[in-house]
Motif scaffolding. Structure first.
Motif, mmCIF file in Angstrom:
data_model
loop_
_atom_site.group_PDB
_atom_site.id
_atom_site.type_symbol
_atom_site.label_atom_id
_atom_site.label_comp_id
_atom_site.label_asym_id
_atom_site.label_seq_id
_atom_site.Cartn_x
_atom_site.Cartn_y
_atom_site.Cartn_z
ATOM 1 N N MET A 8 0.831 -1.207 0.000
ATOM 2 C CA MET A 8 0.000 0.000 0.000
ATOM 3 C C MET A 8 0.857 1.245 0.000
ATOM 4 N N CYS A 9 1.996 1.166 0.686
ATOM 5 C CA CYS A 9 2.923 2.306 0.717
ATOM 6 C C CYS A 9 3.435 2.603 -0.679
ATOM 7 N N VAL A 10 3.868 1.556 -1.388
ATOM 8 C CA VAL A 10 4.401 1.722 -2.737
ATOM 9 C C VAL A 10 3.341 2.270 -3.681
ATOM 10 N N MET A 11 2.073 1.812 -3.461
ATOM 11 C CA MET A 11 0.981 2.229 -4.344
ATOM 12 C C MET A 11 0.425 3.598 -3.967
ATOM 13 N N SER A 101 13.417 3.060 -2.353
ATOM 14 C CA SER A 101 12.966 4.166 -1.500
ATOM 15 C C SER A 101 12.208 3.663 -0.278
ATOM 16 N N PRO A 102 12.833 2.881 0.577
ATOM 17 C CA PRO A 102 12.117 2.298 1.719
ATOM 18 C C PRO A 102 11.564 3.369 2.649
ATOM 19 N N LYS A 103 10.363 3.155 3.123
ATOM 20 C CA LYS A 103 9.711 4.066 4.050
ATOM 21 C C LYS A 103 9.434 3.326 5.362
ATOM 22 N N SER A 104 9.458 4.063 6.463
ATOM 23 C CA SER A 104 9.195 3.476 7.767
ATOM 24 C C SER A 104 7.691 3.326 7.995
ATOM 25 N N ILE A 105 7.316 2.239 8.681
ATOM 26 C CA ILE A 105 5.913 1.900 8.898
ATOM 27 C C ILE A 105 5.734 1.411 10.329
ATOM 28 N N LEU A 106 4.586 1.721 10.919
ATOM 29 C CA LEU A 106 4.235 1.186 12.226
ATOM 30 C C LEU A 106 2.776 0.755 12.195
ATOM 31 N N ILE A 107 2.501 -0.457 12.686
ATOM 32 C CA ILE A 107 1.157 -1.020 12.691
ATOM 33 C C ILE A 107 0.774 -1.363 14.123
ATOM 34 N N ILE A 108 -0.403 -0.873 14.549
ATOM 35 C CA ILE A 108 -0.869 -1.182 15.905
ATOM 36 C C ILE A 108 -2.336 -1.611 15.870
ATOM 37 N N ASN A 109 -2.747 -2.341 16.913
ATOM 38 C CA ASN A 109 -4.161 -2.620 17.158
ATOM 39 C C ASN A 109 -4.578 -1.855 18.406
ATOM 40 N N HIS A 126 -9.118 -2.129 16.638
ATOM 41 C CA HIS A 126 -9.057 -1.301 15.436
ATOM 42 C C HIS A 126 -7.600 -1.191 14.989
ATOM 43 N N THR A 127 -7.325 -1.585 13.764
ATOM 44 C CA THR A 127 -5.960 -1.577 13.243
ATOM 45 C C THR A 127 -5.620 -0.225 12.627
ATOM 46 N N ILE A 128 -4.467 0.294 13.001
ATOM 47 C CA ILE A 128 -3.979 1.564 12.467
ATOM 48 C C ILE A 128 -2.591 1.350 11.890
ATOM 49 N N THR A 129 -2.385 1.802 10.678
ATOM 50 C CA THR A 129 -1.079 1.719 10.011
ATOM 51 C C THR A 129 -0.646 3.120 9.614
ATOM 52 N N VAL A 130 0.543 3.523 10.027
ATOM 53 C CA VAL A 130 1.040 4.855 9.679
ATOM 54 C C VAL A 130 2.411 4.745 9.030
ATOM 55 N N LEU A 131 2.733 5.778 8.259
ATOM 56 C CA LEU A 131 4.045 5.897 7.635
ATOM 57 C C LEU A 131 4.817 7.026 8.300
ATOM 58 N N GLU A 132 6.083 7.105 7.970
ATOM 59 C CA GLU A 132 6.893 8.225 8.419
ATOM 60 C C GLU A 132 6.318 9.520 7.859
ATOM 61 N N LEU A 155 7.191 7.882 14.076
ATOM 62 C CA LEU A 155 6.088 6.963 13.795
ATOM 63 C C LEU A 155 5.108 6.898 14.961
ATOM 64 N N SER A 156 5.627 6.886 16.180
ATOM 65 C CA SER A 156 4.768 6.824 17.361
ATOM 66 C C SER A 156 3.903 8.070 17.475
#
Length: 204
Positions: A8-11, A101-109, A126-132, A155-156
């Motif tokens: 999803m990040c790449v897209m 071009s790697p990007k940082s990601i953090l996924i939490i519930n 509830h799942t939350i995914t964020v990028l840098e 990210l936090s």
């Protein structure tokens, strides 16, 4: 989950939040909300591809601190609890081909508890995914400009902001944190069980 987030990040299907930029501003309204317990765990956090390492303690400490910085500003008259489980992360590493071009990601519930009702407001986590946060020096990935600790802090902060946005949405659509003449939606009597840090962790 991490592979899906990477795709999803790449897209371009995920966006970065503003992080901590608005912490000096007046908090967005959240009704009667007051955060009592801020529980973060990461026993099964998965490290994604092309990622630096992060310990369980580093993950939980960073996320818990960012949540506290954002939600300790609220002083409503009703208590709620967060149960947060860190599911996965990518802390972009330097030295990989620029074409990736790697990007940082953090996924939490996220699980939200109503203290007075003694029950969860979220039927399921509830799942939350964020990028840098994109900005100066992150065009080719923050691995070239930030340390792992700085990436995780950013990210936090984005996770905490995303949680706030989710709560605002739920307040508007589901009536969370709104005090009425008969109490909050779903409020229970004086004998209702009270959620404690132990029960929040157990639910995760």
């Amino acid at each position: 989950m991490l592979r899906l987030a990477m795709m999803m990040c790449v897209m371009g299907l995920l966006t970065a939040c503003g992080g901590a930029k608005d912490l000096n501003e007046k908090p967005v309204p959240l009704g009667n909300f007051n955060l009592l317990h801020n529980v973060v765990v990461a026993p099964k956090a998965q490290k994604g591809p092309l990622s630096r390492d992060a310990t369980e303690e580093q993950l939980t400490t960073a996320v818990q601190k960012a949540i506290a910085q954002r939600f300790d500003r609220y002083e409503g008259d009703s208590n709620y609890h967060f149960g947060v489980s860190v599911e996965g992360y990518v802390l972009a590493a330097p030295g990989v081909p620029l074409v990736l071009s790697p990007k940082s990601i953090l996924i939490i519930n996220l699980t939200v508890w109503d203290d007075a009702a003694g029950k969860k407001l979220t039927d399921k986590p509830h799942t939350i995914t964020v990028l840098e946060t994109f900005g100066t020096g992150t065009v080719v990935g923050s691995g070239y400009t930030l340390s792992a600790e700085e990436q995780l802090e950013q990210l936090s902060a984005n996770v905490a902001k995303a949680i706030e946005r989710y709560l605002v949405k739920q307040m508007k659509e589901e009536g969370w944190f709104v005090t009425t003449g008969s109490g909050r939606p779903g409020a229970a009597g004086a004998d209702a069980p009270v959620a404690t840090p132990a029960t929040v962790v157990a639910a995760e």
